[in-house]
Design a protein around this motif. Structure first.
Motif, PDB file in Angstrom:
ATOM      1  N   HIS A   1       0.812  -1.221   0.000  1.00 45.13           N
ATOM      2  CA  HIS A   1       0.000   0.000   0.000  1.00 45.13           C
ATOM      3  C   HIS A   1       0.849   1.276   0.000  1.00 45.13           C
ATOM      4  CE1 HIS A   1       0.282   0.237   4.459  1.00 45.13           C
ATOM      5  NE2 HIS A   1      -0.069  -1.011   4.482  1.00 45.13           N
TER       6      HIS A   1
ATOM      7  N   SER B   1      -7.003   1.113   2.325  1.00 45.72           N
ATOM      8  CA  SER B   1      -8.334   1.629   2.620  1.00 45.72           C
ATOM      9  C   SER B   1      -9.068   1.904   1.318  1.00 45.72           C
ATOM     10  CB  SER B   1      -8.227   2.929   3.422  1.00 45.72           C
ATOM     11  OG  SER B   1      -7.635   3.948   2.615  1.00 45.72           O
ATOM     12  N   ARG B   2     -10.356   2.226   1.434  1.00 46.17           N
ATOM     13  CA  ARG B   2     -11.105   2.555   0.223  1.00 46.17           C
ATOM     14  C   ARG B   2     -10.558   3.825  -0.430  1.00 46.17           C
ATOM     15  NH1 ARG B   2     -14.964  -1.034  -0.263  1.00 46.17           N
ATOM     16  NH2 ARG B   2     -15.818  -2.063   1.599  1.00 46.17           N
ATOM     17  N   ARG B   3     -10.095   4.768   0.380  1.00 47.92           N
ATOM     18  CA  ARG B   3      -9.496   5.973  -0.194  1.00 47.92           C
ATOM     19  C   ARG B   3      -8.209   5.623  -0.943  1.00 47.92           C
ATOM     20  NH1 ARG B   3      -8.496  11.098   3.618  1.00 47.92           N
ATOM     21  NH2 ARG B   3     -10.776  11.028   3.499  1.00 47.92           N
ATOM     22  N   THR B   4      -7.385   4.748  -0.342  1.00 46.91           N
ATOM     23  CA  THR B   4      -6.157   4.300  -1.010  1.00 46.91           C
ATOM     24  C   THR B   4      -6.494   3.587  -2.310  1.00 46.91           C
ATOM     25  OG1 THR B   4      -4.975   4.066   1.087  1.00 46.91           O
ATOM     26  CG2 THR B   4      -4.128   2.809  -0.786  1.00 46.91           C
ATOM     27  N   HIS B   5      -7.543   2.769  -2.253  1.00 45.48           N
ATOM     28  CA  HIS B   5      -7.970   2.031  -3.442  1.00 45.48           C
ATOM     29  C   HIS B   5      -8.368   2.988  -4.563  1.00 45.48           C
ATOM     30  CE1 HIS B   5     -10.162  -0.722  -6.030  1.00 45.48           C
ATOM     31  NE2 HIS B   5     -11.251   0.014  -5.880  1.00 45.48           N
TER      32      HIS B   5
ATOM     33  N   PRO C   1     -10.476  -3.221  -1.698  1.00 48.38           N
ATOM     34  CA  PRO C   1      -9.585  -3.685  -0.641  1.00 48.38           C
ATOM     35  C   PRO C   1      -9.562  -5.216  -0.543  1.00 48.38           C
ATOM     36  CG  PRO C   1     -10.946  -1.869   0.143  1.00 48.38           C
ATOM     37  CD  PRO C   1     -11.494  -2.286  -1.187  1.00 48.38           C
TER      38      PRO C   1
END
Length: 395
Positions: free
Chosen positions: A287, A312-316, A339
């Motif tokens: 990540h 996280s969903r934001r990272t995704h 995720p």
């Protein structure tokens, strides 16, 4: 049978006589799939299993009888209201069991011994046995490998090298050898129908092909605590597990004692040079965009079984934007499990590893990941298709 190859190979090396009972077809909700086996030696020692315990006693007796009279038999077990707990499958399924004596005087012993030795050594090999057809062909065996052997019993032709034979026409052996080689290349165990014309014996045949291949690969990118738990889970599931990280201080045998291999390199560079196939699973736990983007850009274009990425969903969402910017298509992005893992409410590294492993299994077996309680989905997703069990028909 090859699922208990290590133990059976030891029996062969010790010169023991034994009978092996193999699941050759299943229907409905059956606990074991084709290829699962139970073996009994002349002293009554038993190893392996062909069911969840429902029919083990009856199959054990069949093995002893087969050892005594030297006869190969095919027996069907199904649900019985009158005798469900004695010899019936209480789960409601049906299984066909082939019981083969492997005695010193058995014609099939040399071929089966070679197949067991290959599987025990971790070599790729497939053994084909007649499970339905003329009585004199029942249980006859043929072995193919990924590489040619120098054994004088081998026959080499357009289908490649194979050992043994099914006791019929050479054309039948060549046909089955070709089918077995195709299944071996795919790492699959399945049954094949041979039509009356193709069998050269005037009757249709059904042949079980059991494939034994090296363990599939799990490559874990990112040497973090979650990776350590995932390595242990991967080993539990039978994967050959590699950990890759560009940071030598983290990618060490001390931190990952259960890993089969630890690689210090940039993830995408390692993935470019290593071998993967249709059974390989890739778990990206870094990540970090500088690792993730070039790695996933490559991974999503490879013919592997699973690609998952932590975050996280934001990272995704941010990662998807970056991947699109470097030319990853929507079809390729649809392959990404992110995720990563199933929704188990996981918190700890071990719980997270379990959620990832559960998603990998569901992806492999066609599961939904929902609770079985109250669901109207099959428990064994492969089972209902296996009684006919046949991947194709050869005329």
């Amino acid at each position: 049978m090859l699922d208990i190859a290590d133990e059976l190979n030891r029996w062969v090396e010790q010169g023991r006589d034994f009978a092996v009972a193999t699941v050759v077809a299943v229907g409905g909700s059956a606990p074991r799939q084709p290829g699962a086996a139970l073996a009994v030696d002349s002293e009554g020692t038993a190893i392996g299993s062909v069911s969840g315990g429902c029919v083990e006693g009856a199959v054990y007796e069949l093995c002893l009888q087969s050892l005594e009279d030297g006869e190969t038999v095919l027996e069907r077990f199904g649900y019985s209201d009158d005798d469900a707990f004695a010899v019936g499958l209480t789960c409601g399924g049906i299984i066909d069991i082939l019981v083969t004596p492997v005695r010193a005087d058995s014609a099939a012993r040399p071929v089966l011994a070679a197949a067991l030795a290959a599987a025990s050594a971790g070599d790729a090999a497939a053994v084909a046995r007649v499970t339905s057809g003329p009585a004199e062909l029942l249980g006859r065996a043929l072995l193919v490998r990924t590489t040619d052997t120098t054994d004088t019993t081998d026959t080499t032709d357009a289908a490649g090298a194979y050992e043994g034979g099914l006791g019929g026409h050479p054309e039948l052996d060549r046909t089955v050898a070709g089918e077995a080689r195709a299944l071996l290349d795919a790492g699959r165990t399945a049954t094949v129908e041979i039509g009356a014309d193709g069998s050269r014996c005037g009757q249709p045949l059904v042949v079980l092909v059991e494939s034994s291949v090296p363990p599939p690969r799990m490559i874990v990118f990112g040497a973090i605590d979650f990776a350590s738990a995932l390595v242990r889970m991967g080993k539990f599931l039978g994967y050959h597990v590699t950990v890759c990280d560009a940071r030598p201080v983290f990618a060490t045998p001390t931190r990952f004692p259960d890993a089969d291999e630890i690689v210090v390199d940039w993830p995408h560079r390692y993935l470019e040079r290593t071998e993967v196939d249709g059974r390989t699973v890739l778990c990206v736990l870094t990540h970090d965009a500088k690792f993730d983007v070039p790695l996933l850009q490559l991974a999503l274009r490879l013919p592997v079984a699973y690609v998952g990425a932590m975050g996280s969903r934001r990272t995704h969402e941010d990662r998807n934007v970056r991947l699109r910017d470097v030319g990853v298509t929507e079809i390729e992005l649809a392959r990404l499990r992110s995720p990563i893992g199933l929704d188990l409410g996981a918190r700890t590294p071990e719980e997270t590893a379990l959620s990832i492993a559960a998603e990998i299994v569901a992806n492999r077996r066609g599961g939904t990941g929902i609770s079985l309680t109250g669901a109207h989905t099959p428990i064994h997703h492969d089972g209902s298709r296996e009684l006919s069990g046949r991947i194709g028909s050869v005329a």
